[in-house]
Design an enzyme around this catalytic site. Structure first.
Site, PDB file in Angstrom:
ATOM      1  N   THR A   1       0.857  -1.189   0.000  1.00 33.31           N
ATOM      2  CA  THR A   1       0.000   0.000   0.000  1.00 33.31           C
ATOM      3  C   THR A   1       0.889   1.233   0.000  1.00 33.31           C
ATOM      4  O   THR A   1       1.569   1.520   0.984  1.00 33.31           O
ATOM      5  CB  THR A   1      -0.926   0.025   1.223  1.00 33.31           C
ATOM      6  OG1 THR A   1      -1.778  -1.119   1.185  1.00 33.31           O
ATOM      7  CG2 THR A   1      -1.796   1.271   1.212  1.00 33.31           C
TER       8      THR A   1
ATOM      9  N   LYS B   1      -7.025   1.784  -3.074  1.00 40.81           N
ATOM     10  CA  LYS B   1      -6.679   1.206  -1.776  1.00 40.81           C
ATOM     11  C   LYS B   1      -6.734   2.264  -0.677  1.00 40.81           C
ATOM     12  O   LYS B   1      -7.218   2.006   0.441  1.00 40.81           O
ATOM     13  CB  LYS B   1      -5.282   0.578  -1.835  1.00 40.81           C
ATOM     14  CG  LYS B   1      -4.778   0.016  -0.502  1.00 40.81           C
ATOM     15  CD  LYS B   1      -5.673  -1.100   0.025  1.00 40.81           C
ATOM     16  CE  LYS B   1      -5.274  -1.549   1.432  1.00 40.81           C
ATOM     17  NZ  LYS B   1      -3.968  -2.204   1.500  1.00 40.81           N
TER      18      LYS B   1
ATOM     19  N   LYS C   1      -0.711   5.209   8.663  1.00 41.81           N
ATOM     20  CA  LYS C   1       0.018   5.560   7.436  1.00 41.81           C
ATOM     21  C   LYS C   1      -0.929   5.699   6.261  1.00 41.81           C
ATOM     22  O   LYS C   1      -0.843   6.645   5.464  1.00 41.81           O
ATOM     23  CB  LYS C   1       1.093   4.502   7.167  1.00 41.81           C
ATOM     24  CG  LYS C   1       1.867   4.688   5.866  1.00 41.81           C
ATOM     25  CD  LYS C   1       1.351   3.793   4.746  1.00 41.81           C
ATOM     26  CE  LYS C   1       1.487   2.324   5.065  1.00 41.81           C
ATOM     27  NZ  LYS C   1       1.020   1.461   3.952  1.00 41.81           N
TER      28      LYS C   1
END
Length: 291
Positions: free
Chosen positions: A98, A173, A241
């Site tokens: 990711t 995502k 994150k």
């Protein structure tokens, strides 16, 4: 079954079960991780161990990478003994990490400049789905490569999407994880308010499960919240994150994200309180107390 050889870089909570599922279906897999000890269980299961990312790519026709964040993904590609040193025509790189779309584009351009093919394929799912081969792949880039690796994606996941040019997978995502992170923040606030109102959290879970807000995440994470025990399936530091990257995307596109920005602050507080390696449901530890 494909007769190709496959590499796998990055063997954490997600990468190890993904590689194990490939091995279990008889695929030839070479693995590498910065902490070489994490290769042991896969070597026992039949994998070969490379001494560097470059050696892993050299031994493989198609290499998958599951790395922690944009910095790690970039370091493995561009660093010493990295992916680019071994990338040539006829080899392919599938990044299931990711990252932000800028990082995906940078890596994709570097791979193709060396004659290789590139597909970004970040996954929706956590430890359990990775172990069960039930991940969802959000793919973009080389569509021919996407078609070729369908057998491997089907082993590791239950569904895959091709979204177009490189960057679309990263953006999808981030939107998915931003939505999930915000929902978890609201859920934990509800659980905290229920408890402080003298209500049974278990009854709140049952009420939620019977109505329009019923969803697997609340059902799965509710017991952890009640116990205040958070074994990591999706580490909170990675959730924060992803929230940070999604907020940066929103800022870049001029899209206000006030709900997600507020949720992100709770994740930051939880991480600062030492819960970064716990499951992201540990955001409860931040929302049930005053900042």
């Amino acid at each position: 079954m494909s007769t190709g050889s496959f590499g796998f870089l990055g063997l954490g909570i997600m990468g190890t079960p993904m590689a194990k599922n490939l091995l279990a279906k008889g695929f030839s897999v070479t693995v590498w991780n910065r902490d070489s000890a994490k290769c042991a269980s896969l070597v026992e299961a039949g994998a070969k161990q490379a001494s560097s990312a470059a050696e892993c790519v050299e031994a493989s026709s198609i290499t998958f990478a599951m790395l922690a964040d944009p910095a790690a993904a970039s370091a493995v590609v561009f660093g010493p003994k990295g992916v680019l040193e071994a990338m040539t025509a006829g080899k392919s790189y599938v990044d299931v990490s990711t990252v932000d779309d800028e990082t995906a584009l940078k890596i994709g351009e570097a791979i193709t400049a060396k004659g290789g093919r590139f597909l970004e394929a970040p996954v929706s799912g956590s430890k359990g789905p990775a172990e069960q081969g039930q991940l969802i792949f959000l793919c973009a880039g080389d569509e021919t490569l996407y078609s070729e690796i369908t057998p491997q994606l089907d082993v590791m996941g239950k569904k895959s999407f091709f979204l177009g040019a490189v960057g679309a997978g990263a953006r999808m995502k981030l939107v998915v994880n931003m939505t999930m992170g915000s929902m978890m923040g609201a859920f934990c606030e509800g659980m905290a308010l229920a408890e402080k109102s003298g209500l049974e959290q278990s009854q709140l879970l049952e009420v939620l499960d019977l109505g329009a807000m019923a969803n697997p995440m609340f059902k799965l994470k509710g017991p952890s919240v009640m116990k205040r025990a958070f074994p990591p399936a999706f580490p909170l530091k990675h959730a924060q994150k992803d929230m940070r990257l999604a907020l940066a995307l929103g800022d870049q596109l001029g899209q206000p994200l006030p709900v997600s920005a507020t949720a992100n602050e709770a994740y930051i507080r939880a991480k600062g309180a030492g819960h970064g390696d716990s499951d992201f449901a540990a955001v409860y530890e931040a929302v049930q107390t005053k900042p």
